[in-house]
Motif scaffolding. Sequence first.
Motif, short mmCIF file in Angstrom:
data_model
loop_
_atom_site.label_atom_id
_atom_site.label_comp_id
_atom_site.label_asym_id
_atom_site.label_seq_id
_atom_site.Cartn_x
_atom_site.Cartn_y
_atom_site.Cartn_z
N GLU A 171 0.82 -1.22 0.00
CA GLU A 171 0.00 0.00 0.00
C GLU A 171 0.85 1.27 0.00
O GLU A 171 0.33 2.37 -0.08
N LEU A 172 2.15 1.09 0.11
CA LEU A 172 3.07 2.22 0.23
C LEU A 172 3.31 2.85 -1.14
O LEU A 172 3.42 2.15 -2.15
N ASP A 173 3.41 4.16 -1.17
CA ASP A 173 3.76 4.86 -2.41
C ASP A 173 5.12 4.37 -2.89
O ASP A 173 6.06 4.23 -2.10
N ALA A 174 5.24 4.11 -4.20
CA ALA A 174 6.48 3.53 -4.74
C ALA A 174 7.70 4.40 -4.45
O ALA A 174 8.79 3.89 -4.18
N ALA A 175 7.53 5.72 -4.49
CA ALA A 175 8.67 6.62 -4.25
C ALA A 175 9.17 6.48 -2.81
O ALA A 175 10.38 6.52 -2.56
N ILE A 176 8.24 6.29 -1.88
CA ILE A 176 8.64 6.10 -0.47
C ILE A 176 9.32 4.75 -0.32
O ILE A 176 10.38 4.63 0.29
N LYS A 177 8.72 3.72 -0.91
CA LYS A 177 9.31 2.37 -0.83
C LYS A 177 10.74 2.38 -1.36
O LYS A 177 11.64 1.79 -0.74
N ASN A 178 10.96 3.06 -2.48
CA ASN A 178 12.29 3.08 -3.08
C ASN A 178 13.31 3.85 -2.25
O ASN A 178 14.50 3.79 -2.51
N ARG A 179 12.81 4.57 -1.24
CA ARG A 179 13.71 5.33 -0.36
C ARG A 179 14.01 4.57 0.93
O ARG A 179 15.06 4.77 1.53
N ILE A 180 13.07 3.71 1.39
CA ILE A 180 13.20 3.13 2.74
C ILE A 180 13.34 1.61 2.75
O ILE A 180 13.57 1.03 3.81
N SER A 181 13.24 0.96 1.60
CA SER A 181 13.25 -0.50 1.58
C SER A 181 14.64 -1.08 1.86
O SER A 181 15.65 -0.37 1.85
N HIS A 182 14.66 -2.39 2.07
CA HIS A 182 15.91 -3.12 2.27
C HIS A 182 16.86 -2.94 1.07
O HIS A 182 18.05 -2.74 1.25
N ARG A 183 16.29 -2.95 -0.16
CA ARG A 183 17.12 -2.78 -1.35
C ARG A 183 17.65 -1.35 -1.44
O ARG A 183 18.78 -1.12 -1.86
N ALA A 184 16.82 -0.39 -1.00
CA ALA A 184 17.26 1.01 -0.99
C ALA A 184 18.45 1.20 -0.04
O ALA A 184 19.43 1.88 -0.37
N HIS A 185 18.36 0.58 1.15
CA HIS A 185 19.46 0.70 2.12
C HIS A 185 20.75 0.07 1.58
O HIS A 185 21.83 0.66 1.65
N ALA A 186 20.62 -1.15 1.04
CA ALA A 186 21.81 -1.84 0.51
C ALA A 186 22.39 -1.06 -0.67
O ALA A 186 23.61 -0.94 -0.80
N SER A 187 21.52 -0.52 -1.53
CA SER A 187 21.97 0.23 -2.71
C SER A 187 22.71 1.50 -2.32
O SER A 187 23.72 1.87 -2.94
N ALA A 188 22.21 2.18 -1.28
CA ALA A 188 22.88 3.41 -0.82
C ALA A 188 24.28 3.09 -0.31
O ALA A 188 25.24 3.84 -0.57
N LEU A 189 24.42 1.97 0.40
CA LEU A 189 25.74 1.56 0.89
C LEU A 189 26.67 1.22 -0.28
O LEU A 189 27.85 1.56 -0.29
N LEU A 190 26.11 0.54 -1.29
CA LEU A 190 26.91 0.16 -2.46
C LEU A 190 27.38 1.41 -3.21
O LEU A 190 28.55 1.52 -3.59
N LEU A 191 26.48 2.35 -3.41
CA LEU A 191 26.82 3.60 -4.10
C LEU A 191 27.94 4.33 -3.36
O LEU A 191 28.94 4.75 -3.97
N ALA A 192 27.81 4.44 -2.04
CA ALA A 192 28.83 5.14 -1.25
C ALA A 192 30.19 4.43 -1.36
O ALA A 192 31.23 5.06 -1.51
N ALA A 193 30.16 3.09 -1.30
CA ALA A 193 31.42 2.32 -1.38
C ALA A 193 32.07 2.46 -2.75
O ALA A 193 33.29 2.60 -2.86
N LEU A 194 31.26 2.42 -3.80
CA LEU A 194 31.83 2.54 -5.15
C LEU A 194 32.33 3.96 -5.43
O LEU A 194 33.33 4.14 -6.13
N GLN A 195 31.68 4.95 -4.84
CA GLN A 195 32.14 6.34 -5.02
C GLN A 195 33.53 6.52 -4.40
O GLN A 195 34.35 7.27 -4.91
N LYS A 196 33.80 5.80 -3.31
CA LYS A 196 35.11 5.88 -2.66
C LYS A 196 36.21 5.29 -3.55
O LYS A 196 37.37 5.64 -3.43
N GLN A 197 35.81 4.36 -4.42
CA GLN A 197 36.80 3.67 -5.27
C GLN A 197 37.14 4.47 -6.52
O GLN A 197 38.06 4.09 -7.25
N THR A 198 36.39 5.54 -6.81
CA THR A 198 36.63 6.28 -8.06
C THR A 198 37.92 7.07 -7.98
O THR A 198 38.35 7.47 -6.93
#
Length: 198
Positions: A171-198
């Motif tokens: 029932e959650l708005d897709a935009a909210i889900k994409n910000r707070i879900s388990h995949r959103a959390h893991a993706s944010a960590l991945l993005l931060a880690a890959l940015q450090k490698q650039t």
Amino acid sequence: MSHSVVVLASSNAGKLRELNRILAPLDVTLHSQAQYQVPDVPEDGLSFVENAIIKARAAAAHTGLPAIADDSGLEVDYLNGAPGIHSARYSGEGDAGNNARLLRDLAGVPDEQRGARYQCVLVYMRHATDPNPLVCQGSWEGRILTAGQGEGGFGYDPLFFLEEYGCSAAELDAAIKNRISHRAHASALLLAALQKQT
């Protein structure tokens, strides 16, 4: 990591779109493994991490490119973490069957014992023999309802109730889900880690 092509160890178009959007700041183009005819591999690991590594390694070996894989699922406290890594195949009858089986397995269990969480593990491997794959894990806490609510999302979303929003993940708005879900959390960590490698 400028202008690099990375293969996603999945043929799921929705997952590809979501991760391409998340990784946009990196100037990375994510391609589905379907583009390279990467064969499916048995996911015979005993954890989300093992299965994600198996998939990423197979995609990297087949394509010669860096690879990202995810493995995710639902852990229910009362069921000692089941369905866990078997979430997608819990009933052998797709989402509707999986939800029906979960409701049967929790029949009569009171609300306070129905705690659950979605888990997502994302793995990035620079090459097939990468000795130090990047592993990012995100989780999303909720509890299991006694009947499905909502039409959105997929998987166990109609049964996954979020106390802070007073509704199911379906029932959650897709935009909210994409910000707070388990995949959103893991993706944010991945993005931060890959940015450090650039």
